[in-house]
Scaffold this active site. Structure first.
Site, PDB file in Angstrom:
ATOM      1  N   GLU A 140       0.796  -1.253  -0.230  1.00  0.00           N
ATOM      2  CA  GLU A 140       0.064  -0.064   0.049  1.00  0.00           C
ATOM      3  C   GLU A 140       0.952   1.385   0.157  1.00  0.00           C
ATOM      4  O   GLU A 140       1.674   1.425   0.941  1.00  0.00           O
ATOM      5  CB  GLU A 140      -0.874  -0.080   1.163  1.00  0.00           C
ATOM      6  N   GLU A 155      -8.752  10.024   5.799  1.00  0.00           N
ATOM      7  CA  GLU A 155      -8.769   9.157   7.079  1.00  0.00           C
ATOM      8  C   GLU A 155      -9.003   9.957   8.288  1.00  0.00           C
ATOM      9  O   GLU A 155      -8.080  10.641   8.720  1.00  0.00           O
ATOM     10  CB  GLU A 155      -7.475   8.156   7.213  1.00  0.00           C
TER      11      GLU A 155
END
Length: 389
Positions: A168, A251
């Protein structure tokens, strides 16, 4: 789960004056019916934004990308509203400790995420076969929350479209509050013309490499492959692996209502196109450019119309031209410009990144000049020479 259906917009009809006779009544009725028929024929149906409150609700924007609510770390309600070009967070209840994982990742993506693939995507694609992956974004930030604004880019040894990938890549455009990426800082790096803090770690299921901007970035156009290549050079991926998705969003740890992705675009170019030509690889483009100016002593504005005269749509268009000596761009609108003097390239934004066959896009910029004013001598659209009118 299915996203909530769009809510129709309603309007109340205006009362009509009462006619004084049967003839007047018939005439008024005929006029009203004619006007109504014209309205039905001409006016497009209004389309409301789609709001998603289901934890994993999704919808499509721009006919090309998937917006996802993606709430998994909190039981508090989170809602996102998909717009024509992106999304905004309209409700963000609940909070989680800032020394742990965030509560969600509301985002928009190109590619495949847990078997959900965006319309028309060519992902997964082998890294070695990708020449460029141009992307652009414009964020809106808030101050009464703890969150990051970030890209999330996924790589895997196989072209998988489900589950967690091996590596990621996160690109933190902004960080508000006492939060940090997974792992620890391992240094700094210059990638895509910017300086970054580099963090590396693992969340137990995949490796994570994070690039953190030292100051907030509100809007940027860049090549995702610059970060993919940096990841390969650090041994966290290989050229034989696959890029599976390009995601952008937030986030949040605490609150987050008001955060928005105002515009987003993403393309993955495979085959013959080089990194400076993010157009339809291997396909010549037919185009025509109109360059209209307003000039005064020492300054000017230019309105540029790019017409696609070919049979196929041009996605993620990029218009290249050279400003004459002494000219410099000071501001631009409706396009992202790289370079302010000499060689300049204008790229479409999220809402105007496609030029359909027989259609055009218009952008403009303001600049200064010294000496005698002149117009650029020629233009290229995604590497193909355009005619000038």
């Amino acid at each position: 789960m299915r996203p909530s259906p769009p809510r129709p917009r309603h309007s109340r009809p205006r009362p009509r004056p009462r006619p004084r006779s049967a003839r007047a009544l018939l005439g008024a009725l005929f006029t009203a019916l004619t006007a109504l028929a014209a309205l039905v024929t001409v006016a497009p149906a209004a389309q409301a934004d789609t709001t998603l409150c289901e934890p994993f609700g999704t919808t499509t924007v721009q006919g090309r990308y998937v917006v996802q609510n993606n709430r998994w770390g909190s039981s508090g309600t989170q809602c996102v509203t998909a717009t024509n070009t992106g999304f905004r967070v309209t409700q963000a209840d609940g909070s989680v400790p800032t020394n742990g994982a965030p509560k969600s990742y509301p985002s928009v993506f190109d590619g495949c995420h847990y078997t959900n693939c965006s319309p028309g995507t060519n992902l997964p694609a082998r890294i070695s076969g990708i020449s460029s992956a141009p992307s652009s974004i414009t964020y809106t930030y808030v101050g009464n929350a703890v969150y990051n604004a970030s890209y999330d880019i996924w790589l895997d040894p196989t072209p998988r479209t489900d589950g967690v990938n091996r590596t990621e890549i996160m690109i933190w455009f902004n960080k508000v509050g006492p939060i940090q990426p997974i792992g620890s800082q391992v240094g700094t790096a210059s990638v895509a013309g910017r300086s970054w803090q580099v963090w590396q770690g693992s969340n137990g299921t995949n490796d994570v490499l994070s690039f953190v901007a030292p100051a907030a970035i509100g809007s940027w156009s860049f090549d995702v492959m610059d970060f993919v290549r940096a990841t390969v050079s650090r041994g966290l991926a290989q050229d034989s692996w696959y890029l599976t998705s390009v995601q952008a969003g937030f986030e949040p740890w605490q609150n987050g209502a008001g955060l928005a992705v105002e515009s987003f675009s993403s393309a993955v170019r495979t085959g013959g196109a080089g990194p400076d030509v993010p157009g339809n690889p291997g396909q010549p483009v037919a185009c025509e450019v109109a360059y209209a100016t307003n000039v005064w002593q020492g300054g000017f504005t230019a309105e540029v119309t790019v017409a696609n005269t070919g049979a196929s749509a041009v996605d993620d268009w990029r218009l290249g031209f050279a400003l004459p000596a002494g000219q410099r761009v000071t501001s631009a609108w409706n396009a992202s410009l790289s370079g302010s003097s000499g060689a300049v390239a204008a790229s479409g934004l999220g809402h105007n990144a496609r030029i359909a066959s027989g259609s055009s896009q218009t952008f403009g910029f303001q600049g200064t000049y010294s000496g005698t004013f002149a117009k650029p001598g020629g233009f290229t659209l995604n590497g193909s020479t355009c005619t000038v009118r």
